[in-house]
Scaffold this active site. Structure first.
Site, PDB file in Angstrom:
ATOM      1  CG  HIS A  50       6.979-129.629 -19.184  1.00  9.19           C
ATOM      2  ND1 HIS A  50       7.074-128.572 -18.327  1.00  9.19           N
ATOM      3  CD2 HIS A  50       5.785-130.196 -18.992  1.00  9.19           C
ATOM      4  CE1 HIS A  50       5.989-128.534 -17.608  1.00  9.19           C
ATOM      5  NE2 HIS A  50       5.175-129.499 -17.987  1.00  9.19           N
ATOM      6  CD  GLU A  66       3.593 -90.053 -43.628  1.00  5.36           C
ATOM      7  OE1 GLU A  66       4.377 -90.973 -43.918  1.00  5.36           O
ATOM      8  OE2 GLU A  66       2.415 -90.260 -43.298  1.00  5.36           O
ATOM      9  CG  ASP A 105       5.277 -91.623 -47.485  1.00  5.24           C
ATOM     10  OD1 ASP A 105       5.374 -91.910 -48.699  1.00  5.24           O
ATOM     11  OD2 ASP A 105       4.570 -92.251 -46.687  1.00  5.24           O
ATOM     12  CB  CYS A 138       8.010 -94.176 -37.055  1.00  2.91           C
ATOM     13  SG  CYS A 138       6.917 -93.255 -38.135  1.00  2.91           S
TER      14      CYS A 138
HETATM   15  C1  PEP Z   1       7.144 -93.373 -43.554  1.00  5.19           C
HETATM   16  O1  PEP Z   1       6.603 -92.869 -44.522  1.00  5.19           O
HETATM   17  O2  PEP Z   1       8.303 -93.118 -43.221  1.00  5.19           O
HETATM   18  C2  PEP Z   1       6.412 -94.319 -42.720  1.00  5.19           C
HETATM   19  C3  PEP Z   1       6.903 -94.758 -41.589  1.00  5.19           C
HETATM   20  O3  PEP Z   1       5.210 -94.786 -43.170  1.00  5.19           O
HETATM   21  P1  PEP Z   1       5.033 -95.847 -44.354  1.00  5.19           P
HETATM   22  O4  PEP Z   1       6.382 -96.401 -44.669  1.00  5.19           O
HETATM   23  O5  PEP Z   1       4.077 -96.866 -43.838  1.00  5.19           O
HETATM   24  O6  PEP Z   1       4.460 -95.003 -45.428  1.00  5.19           O
HETATM   25 MG    MG Z   2       4.450 -92.920 -44.776  1.00  6.93          MG
END
Ligand code: PEP
Ligand code: MG
Length: 544
Positions: free
Chosen positions: A189, A431, A455, A502
């Site tokens: 709690h 990438e 990358d 990403c």
């Molecule tokens: C990237 O290359 O942008 C990526 C997301 O992968 P990592 O950074 O893991 O190489």
């Molecule tokens: Mg990468």
């Protein structure tokens, strides 16, 4: 300065004055009784009174801390009405001819021990509930009032051995700024209340209820689990800066949690989080990410002494899939090599590791390793909304080869009658410059694109992302990068698939409005940036 260390169960940083909380302890006198019927009636009367009290507490708690937290008083009521609990009390009164207070105390001892001995941490935490509810009846039976906790001043840090729900409820919550206890658990709690009040809480610090701490100024860091008694100026400076940063984050959270990630002109953007391990899951949920856009699965390998088995991987993927429910979880297949070297892979020494054996190149040459991972991912796909993402692609053939291995893994699972999501999507990372340039072709074999700008930047600008000497020159806003991203998005849309980012650029506040105008569909960013990105998206337009 004294530094104490425990387990943080609610994050946050606060400063204040220590106030010791000592719990009520009733002195129960063991008495033999002659009139068993009268003693039974005494117990039943006290029980009815306790149930009335609990009902009142339930309403008070619903108003003050919310319905979910108030449930604990319904649980207490259920405990009091529990057949085994009552049978135990009655047996002690009737068979051992002991007074009701002793019967309740003995029952509380054996039930709380039973809960403490359980493996399940939630059940262990219920031990203090049995004590709490039993103390309530003993209090009524003996006519002793529970004392009200009072402390002078504001910003009080409570130091206690443990806190029962009814104790936390009667505290003046406006004044309390942190909880530190000796006992308890993440589901206790103290933790529940701290979370509902959004104040830091730390448990598991031995001998915290010491006179010498009472009234001293202290700092509580609910991120590291540390308590500083009479902190130095340096620590104060450090914690204040951390607190400010986290507070801003919290403000965003309050403002934007549960709000849709949609542009001013109405385009819905998928806002996902990047994670490396299952431990990040809590952060994903806390920051209200709408999915996981990049699970860097290589961390499972990096943390391991040897190749992680199919079952080990399956458990990790399943945990994430289940934790995310229906929300998407994009698992990037093994991306080692280059900067991520693992001894047991025995990779060759290379002149140019960033241009050598890495990611999909390793997976397609060491198919056994790849198949093990794919089987684990496929098996986990039966437990959530998993998608596969292939890294470092440069050709259509690589996608086709990878898919052939996925199909082999599927056939094996079919044969063994192991379930998996038949319609599991397979996307790729864009990438490499090659992948970007032929993205119209790659889209034919991909369910989605996720642009790995980290990358992509190094390969487009021919600048090693690991090389500090060129870090200064690395213009991440270079027109070549922006044009490439635009082209990839357009190619994706021409073929009817979605495109996201990403890499780190996905959370670049200056570029997000540009990406939105280019038509980006998804942004997957580090957990701590999710809400900042949502804010920017909600203030931007998807069209000119
Ligand atoms: C990237 O290359 O942008 C990526 C997301 O992968 P990592 O950074 O893991 O190489
Ligand atoms: Mg990468």
């Amino acid at each position: 300065m004294i530094i104490l260390s425990g387990k943080a169960v609610c994050s946050g940083i606060n400063f204040g004055k220590v106030s010791l909380y000592t719990r009520d302890s009733f002195t129960v006198k063991r008495r033999h009784v002659e009139d068993i019927e009268a003693e039974t009636m005494r117990y039943n009367k006290a029980k009815t009174e306790a149930i009335d009290e609990l009902e009142l507490l339930y309403y008070k708690a619903t108003k003050e801390i919310g319905e979910a937290e108030a449930q604990i008083f319904s649980i207490h009521r259920m405990m009091l009405e529990d057949i085994d609990y009552n049978e135990s009390v009655m047996n002690i009164i009737t068979k051992q001819r002991l007074n009701a207070e002793t019967a309740v105390l003995m029952t509380a001892d054996s039930f709380s021990k039973m809960f403490s001995d359980m493996d399940d941490t939630y059940m262990q935490a219920r031990a203090s509930d049995v004590r709490d509810v039993s103390d309530r009846i003993i209090g009524i039976l003996s006519g002793e009032e529970r004392h009200e906790f009072t402390a002078d001043g504001d910003n009080i840090i409570i130091f206690a051995d443990d806190l029962a729900p009814s104790e936390t409820l009667q505290m003046d919550k406006e004044k309390i700024t942190a909880f530190v206890t000796e006992k308890g658990s993440a589901t206790s709690h103290t933790a529940i209340l701290a979370r509902s009040l959004s104040i830091p809480a730390i448990i598991g610090i031995k001998s915290i209820v010491k006179e010498e701490y009472d009234g001293k100024f202290a700092a509580v860091d609910g991120y590291t689990g540390r308590v500083y008694i009479e902190p130095t100026e340096e620590i104060m400076k450090e914690l204040s800066a951390k607190k400010n940063e986290k507070d801003e984050q919290r403000e965003l959270l309050k403002e934007l949690k549960d709000k849709p990630t949609v542009t001013v002109d109405g385009k819905k953007i998928k806002l996902y989080a990047n994670i490396g391990t299952t431990a990040d899951l809590g952060n994903v949920i806390l920051n209200d990410a709408e999915g996981i856009g990049l699970f860097r699965s290589e961390f499972l390998y990096l943390e391991s002494e040897d190749f992680p088995t199919e079952d080990m991987q399956f458990e990790a993927y399943k945990k994430i899939a289940e934790g995310m429910g229906e929300k998407p979880v994009i698992i990037r297949t093994l991306d080692i090599g280059a900067d991520k070297k693992i001894d047991y892979f025995k990779l060759p020494e290379e002149e140019n590791p960033a241009l050598g054996m890495r990611a999909i190149r390793i997976c397609l040459t060491r198919r056994d390793i790849f198949k093990t991972q794919l089987r684990a991912i496929l098996r986990a796909s039966a437990f959530g909304n998993i998608m596969i993402m292939l890294p470092m692609i440069v050709s259509l053939k690589e996608i086709q080869d990878a898919k052939a291995i996925i199909n082999e893994a599927k056939a094996e699972l079919d044969e063994a009658k192991i379930p998996y999501a038949k319609d599991l999507q397979v996307g790729i990372m864009i990438e490499t410059p090659a992948a970007a340039i032929i993205s119209d072709i790659l889209a034919e074999e991909s369910d989605f694109f996720s642009i790995g700008t980290n990358d992509l930047t190094q390969y487009l600008l021919a600048m090693d992302r690991q090389n500090e000497d060129v870090a200064e020159m690395m213009d991440t806003h270079h027109e070549a990068i922006l044009r490439t991203i635009k082209m990839v998005i357009e190619n994706a849309h021409k073929k009817g698939i979605w495109a996201g980012i990403c890499g780190e650029l996905g959370s670049d506040s200056e570029l997000i409005p540009k990406f939105l105008k280019m038509g980006i569909d998804e942004l997957s960013v580090t957990c701590g940036k999710v809400l900042e990105v949502r804010k920017i998206v909600r203030e931007s337009y998807s069209k000119n």
